[in-house]
Design a protein around this motif. Structure first.
Motif, PDB file in Angstrom:
ATOM      1  N   LEU A   1       0.835  -1.197   0.000  1.00  0.00           N
ATOM      2  CA  LEU A   1       0.000   0.000   0.000  1.00  0.00           C
ATOM      3  C   LEU A   1       0.872   1.250   0.000  1.00  0.00           C
ATOM      4  O   LEU A   1       1.672   1.451   0.921  1.00  0.00           O
ATOM      5  N   ARG A   2       0.743   2.088  -1.015  1.00  0.00           N
ATOM      6  CA  ARG A   2       1.551   3.312  -1.121  1.00  0.00           C
ATOM      7  C   ARG A   2       0.691   4.566  -1.237  1.00  0.00           C
ATOM      8  O   ARG A   2       0.811   5.475  -0.446  1.00  0.00           O
ATOM      9  N   ASP A   3      -0.156   4.602  -2.269  1.00  0.00           N
ATOM     10  CA  ASP A   3      -0.981   5.785  -2.534  1.00  0.00           C
ATOM     11  C   ASP A   3      -2.432   5.507  -2.153  1.00  0.00           C
ATOM     12  O   ASP A   3      -2.998   4.487  -2.554  1.00  0.00           O
ATOM     13  N   VAL A   4      -3.025   6.429  -1.397  1.00  0.00           N
ATOM     14  CA  VAL A   4      -4.417   6.297  -0.976  1.00  0.00           C
ATOM     15  C   VAL A   4      -5.124   7.635  -1.172  1.00  0.00           C
ATOM     16  O   VAL A   4      -4.490   8.649  -1.463  1.00  0.00           O
ATOM     17  N   VAL A   5      -6.420   7.623  -1.008  1.00  0.00           N
ATOM     18  CA  VAL A   5      -7.198   8.857  -1.017  1.00  0.00           C
ATOM     19  C   VAL A   5      -8.123   8.860   0.198  1.00  0.00           C
ATOM     20  O   VAL A   5      -8.665   7.825   0.584  1.00  0.00           O
ATOM     21  N   VAL A   6      -8.272  10.039   0.795  1.00  0.00           N
ATOM     22  CA  VAL A   6      -9.222  10.225   1.879  1.00  0.00           C
ATOM     23  C   VAL A   6     -10.497  10.790   1.268  1.00  0.00           C
ATOM     24  O   VAL A   6     -10.457  11.760   0.497  1.00  0.00           O
ATOM     25  N   ILE A   7     -11.621  10.186   1.584  1.00  0.00           N
ATOM     26  CA  ILE A   7     -12.900  10.588   0.998  1.00  0.00           C
ATOM     27  C   ILE A   7     -13.579  11.567   1.940  1.00  0.00           C
ATOM     28  O   ILE A   7     -14.009  11.203   3.037  1.00  0.00           O
ATOM     29  N   SER A   8     -13.656  12.815   1.498  1.00  0.00           N
ATOM     30  CA  SER A   8     -14.269  13.874   2.300  1.00  0.00           C
ATOM     31  C   SER A   8     -15.683  14.116   1.802  1.00  0.00           C
ATOM     32  O   SER A   8     -15.886  14.627   0.695  1.00  0.00           O
ATOM     33  N   ASP A   9     -16.659  13.723   2.590  1.00  0.00           N
ATOM     34  CA  ASP A   9     -18.070  13.872   2.230  1.00  0.00           C
ATOM     35  C   ASP A   9     -18.601  15.171   2.828  1.00  0.00           C
ATOM     36  O   ASP A   9     -18.645  15.331   4.043  1.00  0.00           O
ATOM     37  N   LYS A  10     -19.027  16.096   1.982  1.00  0.00           N
ATOM     38  CA  LYS A  10     -19.484  17.407   2.442  1.00  0.00           C
ATOM     39  C   LYS A  10     -20.791  17.331   3.229  1.00  0.00           C
ATOM     40  O   LYS A  10     -21.131  18.262   3.952  1.00  0.00           O
ATOM     41  N   SER A  11     -21.514  16.245   3.057  1.00  0.00           N
ATOM     42  CA  SER A  11     -22.818  16.139   3.727  1.00  0.00           C
ATOM     43  C   SER A  11     -22.741  15.428   5.068  1.00  0.00           C
ATOM     44  O   SER A  11     -23.758  15.259   5.739  1.00  0.00           O
ATOM     45  N   ILE A  12     -21.523  15.007   5.475  1.00  0.00           N
ATOM     46  CA  ILE A  12     -21.390  14.260   6.736  1.00  0.00           C
ATOM     47  C   ILE A  12     -21.879  15.085   7.922  1.00  0.00           C
ATOM     48  O   ILE A  12     -22.626  14.608   8.778  1.00  0.00           O
ATOM     49  N   ALA A  13     -21.427  16.344   7.988  1.00  0.00           N
ATOM     50  CA  ALA A  13     -21.798  17.195   9.129  1.00  0.00           C
ATOM     51  C   ALA A  13     -23.307  17.363   9.215  1.00  0.00           C
ATOM     52  O   ALA A  13     -23.897  17.307  10.305  1.00  0.00           O
ATOM     53  N   GLU A  14     -23.973  17.566   8.060  1.00  0.00           N
ATOM     54  CA  GLU A  14     -25.421  17.738   8.051  1.00  0.00           C
ATOM     55  C   GLU A  14     -26.128  16.476   8.525  1.00  0.00           C
ATOM     56  O   GLU A  14     -27.057  16.528   9.343  1.00  0.00           O
ATOM     57  N   ARG A  15     -25.674  15.306   8.024  1.00  0.00           N
ATOM     58  CA  ARG A  15     -26.303  14.041   8.436  1.00  0.00           C
ATOM     59  C   ARG A  15     -26.046  13.740   9.903  1.00  0.00           C
ATOM     60  O   ARG A  15     -26.918  13.224  10.603  1.00  0.00           O
ATOM     61  N   ALA A  16     -24.812  14.058  10.375  1.00  0.00           N
ATOM     62  CA  ALA A  16     -24.496  13.836  11.784  1.00  0.00           C
ATOM     63  C   ALA A  16     -25.367  14.714  12.683  1.00  0.00           C
ATOM     64  O   ALA A  16     -25.858  14.269  13.730  1.00  0.00           O
ATOM     65  N   ALA A  17     -25.573  15.973  12.280  1.00  0.00           N
ATOM     66  CA  ALA A  17     -26.417  16.880  13.062  1.00  0.00           C
ATOM     67  C   ALA A  17     -27.866  16.392  13.090  1.00  0.00           C
ATOM     68  O   ALA A  17     -28.540  16.457  14.127  1.00  0.00           O
ATOM     69  N   LEU A  18     -28.352  15.893  11.933  1.00  0.00           N
ATOM     70  CA  LEU A  18     -29.713  15.373  11.869  1.00  0.00           C
ATOM     71  C   LEU A  18     -29.867  14.137  12.751  1.00  0.00           C
ATOM     72  O   LEU A  18     -30.870  13.983  13.472  1.00  0.00           O
ATOM     73  N   MET A  19     -28.869  13.240  12.716  1.00  0.00           N
ATOM     74  CA  MET A  19     -28.916  12.041  13.541  1.00  0.00           C
ATOM     75  C   MET A  19     -28.888  12.394  15.023  1.00  0.00           C
ATOM     76  O   MET A  19     -29.630  11.811  15.830  1.00  0.00           O
ATOM     77  N   GLN A  20     -28.058  13.365  15.403  1.00  0.00           N
ATOM     78  CA  GLN A  20     -27.988  13.777  16.799  1.00  0.00           C
ATOM     79  C   GLN A  20     -29.302  14.402  17.247  1.00  0.00           C
ATOM     80  O   GLN A  20     -29.772  14.178  18.366  1.00  0.00           O
ATOM     81  N   ALA A  21     -29.926  15.193  16.343  1.00  0.00           N
ATOM     82  CA  ALA A  21     -31.223  15.793  16.674  1.00  0.00           C
ATOM     83  C   ALA A  21     -32.273  14.708  16.899  1.00  0.00           C
ATOM     84  O   ALA A  21     -33.118  14.815  17.803  1.00  0.00           O
ATOM     85  N   ALA A  22     -32.227  13.640  16.076  1.00  0.00           N
ATOM     86  CA  ALA A  22     -33.175  12.531  16.232  1.00  0.00           C
ATOM     87  C   ALA A  22     -32.951  11.827  17.565  1.00  0.00           C
ATOM     88  O   ALA A  22     -33.913  11.498  18.271  1.00  0.00           O
ATOM     89  N   ARG A  23     -31.685  11.591  17.922  1.00  0.00           N
ATOM     90  CA  ARG A  23     -31.388  10.944  19.212  1.00  0.00           C
ATOM     91  C   ARG A  23     -31.877  11.805  20.369  1.00  0.00           C
ATOM     92  O   ARG A  23     -32.442  11.302  21.347  1.00  0.00           O
ATOM     93  N   ASP A  24     -31.621  13.115  20.280  1.00  0.00           N
ATOM     94  CA  ASP A  24     -32.051  14.018  21.359  1.00  0.00           C
ATOM     95  C   ASP A  24     -33.562  14.024  21.492  1.00  0.00           C
ATOM     96  O   ASP A  24     -34.106  14.059  22.605  1.00  0.00           O
TER      97      ASP A  24
END
Length: 289
Positions: free
Chosen positions: A258-281
């Motif tokens: 393993l030499r070259d990799v890519v990190v996948i940055s999803d712009k919608s992660i923060a929005e989905r995480a906030a929605l999930m936290q709101a549902a838990r709350d």
């Protein structure tokens, strides 16, 4: 100053000798055509070797950049291939709607190229260190992949480096994946031992598939998009309780090289995480009432 004068006085005969040698060499090669041609030829040979080494170094650096570009291209092509499969499967339906959905999905994430600086494959809890960190846009819980398939999930981040939980981590890695074009999903788990083999657990008993089919990321989590290669199904086992299948998968990623990799940055992660936290709350609040 006095120390310098003492040094010159003590070794003045050696200094005079070196100076005379230099002068004689200059005179020899300057006023004798044969010696001058020998010097010119030798100097050219040395310069040629230096330029050859410089060229090899430049080529090596260019090769590293090319590998990085190929990794990015493989990831994008894998996504495009997945899109074509979806369009083909929905040929009798509104294919433009599927295409719009896929294009909207692709706009939600970016790929951050990185290089592996440390890796292990024979421990029970393998970790990978990459040369990109917080200042490059990397954050915890981002997916990491290479041109051949999944690699792991970002765990810890500093300004310039990140530690990745490898898919070859028996304690902490569980990646959601599905059978390509089938829809049935499970969780990838590595039990140790062979670094080229892992298992997908919790596949439902009613699932229909064949040996040799591909497992890909399911896209059900906020870590990986759907369609990133995981590996091929080699064998099928019953789970311990008999309620699901456990699939032996030959991983597509060569973790030992393993030499070259890519990190996948999803712009919608923060929005989905906030929605999930709101549902838990909200659920927690209702339970307290």
């Amino acid at each position: 100053m006095r120390n310098l004068l003492d040094f010159l006085y003590k070794y003045h005969h050696w200094l005079v000798f070196v100076l005379l040698e230099v002068v004689s060499v200059v005179l020899l090669f300057k006023y004798n055509s044969y010696q001058n041609s020998v010097w010119f030829t030798s100097a050219n040979a040395v310069a040629g070797k230096v330029y050859e080494m410089e060229s090899k170094l430049t080529s090596y650096m260019a090769m590293a950049e090319l590998n990085e570009q190929l990794t990015l291209r493989n990831i994008y092509q894998e996504r495009q291939l997945d899109q074509l499969r979806r369009l083909y499967a929905e040929a009798t339906k509104d294919t433009t709607a599927a295409e719009r959905e896929e294009l909207a999905f692709l706009s939600n994430y970016q790929l951050i190229p990185a290089k592996v600086v440390e890796n292990s494959i024979h421990k029970a809890e393998n970790l990978i260190t990459i040369d990109k960190g917080r200042k490059d846009g990397v954050e915890p819980d981002m997916g990491v992949a290479c041109g051949n398939g999944v690699v792991g999930v970002v765990y810890l981040v500093s300004d310039h480096y990140s530690v990745v939980i490898s898919a070859l981590n028996a304690a902490s890695s569980r990646i959601s994946c599905s059978i390509r074009n089938r829809g049935y999903f499970g969780y990838l788990h590595w039990y140790g031992g062979d670094p080229s083999v892992a298992y997908v657990e919790d596949v439902p008993r009613h699932a229909k598939f064949n040996l040799g089919e591909w497992m890909v990321t399911s896209g059900f989590s906020s870590i990986f998009p759907s369609g990133v290669q995981v590996g091929k199904i080699e064998q099928v086992y019953n789970s311990s309780d008999g309620l699901s299948y456990k699939l032996k998968v030959r991983l597509s990623t060569d973790f030992g090289n393993l030499r070259d990799v890519v990190v996948i940055s999803d712009k919608s992660i923060a929005e989905r995480a906030a929605l999930m936290q709101a549902a838990r709350d909200s659920i927690s609040f209702k339970q307290r009432q």
